[in-house]
Enzyme design. Structure first.
Site, mmCIF file in Angstrom:
data_model
loop_
_atom_site.group_PDB
_atom_site.id
_atom_site.type_symbol
_atom_site.label_atom_id
_atom_site.label_comp_id
_atom_site.label_asym_id
_atom_site.label_seq_id
_atom_site.Cartn_x
_atom_site.Cartn_y
_atom_site.Cartn_z
ATOM 1 N N PHE A 117 0.873 -1.175 0.000
ATOM 2 C CA PHE A 117 0.000 0.000 0.000
ATOM 3 C C PHE A 117 0.912 1.229 0.000
ATOM 4 C CE2 PHE A 117 -2.872 3.150 1.642
ATOM 5 C CZ PHE A 117 -4.142 2.737 1.248
ATOM 6 N N ASP A 189 1.647 -5.369 8.532
ATOM 7 C CA ASP A 189 0.534 -4.439 8.395
ATOM 8 C C ASP A 189 -0.743 -5.279 8.316
ATOM 9 O OD1 ASP A 189 -1.518 -2.889 7.297
ATOM 10 O OD2 ASP A 189 -0.097 -1.539 6.329
ATOM 11 N N TYR A 214 -11.011 1.223 10.852
ATOM 12 C CA TYR A 214 -12.197 1.617 10.061
ATOM 13 C C TYR A 214 -12.556 0.606 8.982
ATOM 14 C CZ TYR A 214 -8.336 3.644 7.315
ATOM 15 O OH TYR A 214 -7.165 3.837 6.651
ATOM 16 N N LYS A 215 -11.704 -0.417 8.781
ATOM 17 C CA LYS A 215 -12.013 -1.423 7.753
ATOM 18 C C LYS A 215 -12.874 -2.524 8.388
ATOM 19 C CE LYS A 215 -8.163 0.016 4.934
ATOM 20 N NZ LYS A 215 -6.726 -0.073 4.646
ATOM 21 N N ARG A 362 -12.603 -4.564 -6.534
ATOM 22 C CA ARG A 362 -12.488 -5.383 -5.316
ATOM 23 C C ARG A 362 -13.874 -5.636 -4.722
ATOM 24 N NH1 ARG A 362 -8.255 -2.518 -1.324
ATOM 25 N NH2 ARG A 362 -9.984 -1.045 -1.214
#
Ligand SMILES: *Cc1c(COP(=O)(O)O)cnc(C)c1O
Length: 403
Positions: A117, A189, A214-215, A362
């Site tokens: 990322f 991560d 938040y995911k 996705r």
């Protein structure tokens, strides 16, 4: 229904999800659970509204980074006092990498993956710029070269547990052991695995980890990140020493003295409202184990791949996510020419997915609230859109700021 089905059905019923929409973007922003909405109402109206400054003691706002951190620890296989919930993933990564370089001096090399990322590599690059080439060098390598990489002069390996583009799950135990055998530290991560995959950090002797809430943890837009530092490494220095990490915050001493334990990795004042949302969001996980969620997630991603393969319109689409369960995260990534307009047409039809450059759609699977019916609708809708060619209409090519 089995007990698991019942537990999941009860949890699912608490999420604010419209019947007109299929939400497959929980890997970017988790959905709102009613527990969170109600708790936020209490925190804002009663705790802040009525108690004002007294809330720091009365409601223990001051210790939220640790109390919420300890709760996250249970989901990722860490112990109490090993996780802080604070700042965001990027900033926690900066702290973790700096601490790792200090712990592993005189080694100076940070290895990351080229397909990481972007923020993860920007942060490593920023740290290298700050320290200079005598003290830090970053190399982003292709993931398939890791197997033969010589770690004997590597300070820290920084990798994603699940790659955000392809949804590939990395072999955390194996990679950690191999890098450590040659003296490197390993920082994982967990952005795309926390809440859906057992990371078992202690069991696999992981040195450090970072993640966001938040995911798949559903704590709301911009909710805080987390930082795991194994007990054995907590004597390291926080490169961003602030008063919240001081041994005696309210002594207001002119000199910095780090707090014992992981608390020293705090910097400034936490966002109490965002942390309160995280606390409530984590309570939703109380009636279900990560093991169960992992099974549910795998069953759903498998089902999605099967449905895509069985539909004549979608069967030829290239799937970037591995078919083998042990290499699959909690999403299915498809590579599609015209991926962007197709993703926008899906969204207009109520199937919420996201798009990642240059051509990836996705489908995120959140096992707490997604179910087979969502997948049936998603695949039928995708097939319709491809067959009709409606995605070619001009309006589907307009890009908003956030994709
Ligand atoms: C989502 C995500 C981030 C986001 O970092 P923030 O600091 O929370 O903005 C970082 N790394 C990975 C791998 C991610 O998936």
């Amino acid at each position: 229904m089995t007990n698991t089905d019942e537990a999941l059905a009860t949890i699912r019923a608490g999420f604010h999800l419209s019947a007109q929409r299929v939400y497959l973007d929980g890997n970017s922003l988790g959905a709102l659970h009613d527990t969170v909405r109600r708790h936020l109402d209490t925190v804002v109206s009663r705790q802040w509204g009525e108690d004002l400054i007294a809330g720091w003691n009365k409601h223990d706002w001051i210790n939220l980074p640790s109390t919420v951190g300890d709760r996250i620890a249970q989901l990722i296989g860490a112990g109490p006092g090993e996780v802080l919930c604070c700042d965001n993933l990027s900033i926690n990564l900066f702290k973790g990498l700096a601490a790792a370089l200090e712990l592993n001096a005189p080694r100076i090399r940070i290895i990351t993956e080229a397909g990481h990322f972007p923020t993860d590599n920007y942060i490593a690059g920023g740290l290298a710029n700050l320290l200079g080439p005598q003290r830090c060098q970053v190399e982003a390598v292709e993931i398939n070269t890791l197997e033969t990489l010589d770690f004997s002069n590597v300070a820290v390996l920084s990798l994603s547990h699940v790659n955000f583009r392809t949804g590939t799950l990395r072999n955390l135990p194996e990679i950690t052991a191999r890098a450590q055998a040659q003296g490197a530290l390993v920082l994982w991560d967990l952005a795309h695995s926390a809440g859906v995959i057992e990371a078992e950090l202690n069991r696999h002797h992981v040195d450090m980890a970072v993640g966001c809430t938040y995911k798949f943890l559903n704590a709301g837009p911009g909710s805080p990140g987390f930082l795991y530092i194994a007990k054995r490494h907590q004597s390291a220095t926080n490169p961003l020493p602030g008063w919240m990490g001081h041994a005696d915050r309210f002594a207001f001493e002119p000199n910095y003295r780090p707090a014992p334990g992981i608390t020293r990795f705090l910097t400034g004042t936490q966002s109490v409202i965002a942390m309160a949302a995280a606390q409530a969001a984590l309570s939703v996980f109380e009636t279900v184990t990560i093991k169960t969620l992992r099974q549910q997630s795998l069953a759903l991603t498998q089902y999605l791949m099967d449905q895509l393969a069985n539909n004549p319109v979608t069967s030829g689409i290239e799937c970037l996510t591995p078919g083998e369960a042990q290499r699959r995260g909690s999403q299915v990534s498809l590579r599609l020419e015209h991926g962007f307009p197709i993703s926008q047409a899906l969204i207009e039809r109520g199937v919420i997915v996201d798009f990642r450059e240059p051509d990836i759609i996705r489908f995120g699977i959140a096992p707490l609230y997604n179910q087979r019916a969502d997948i049936n609708i998603a695949v039928t809708t995708l097939a319709d859109i491809l067959k009709s060619g409606i995605y070619r209409e001009q309006r589907f090519s307009q890009r908003a700021t956030v994709t």
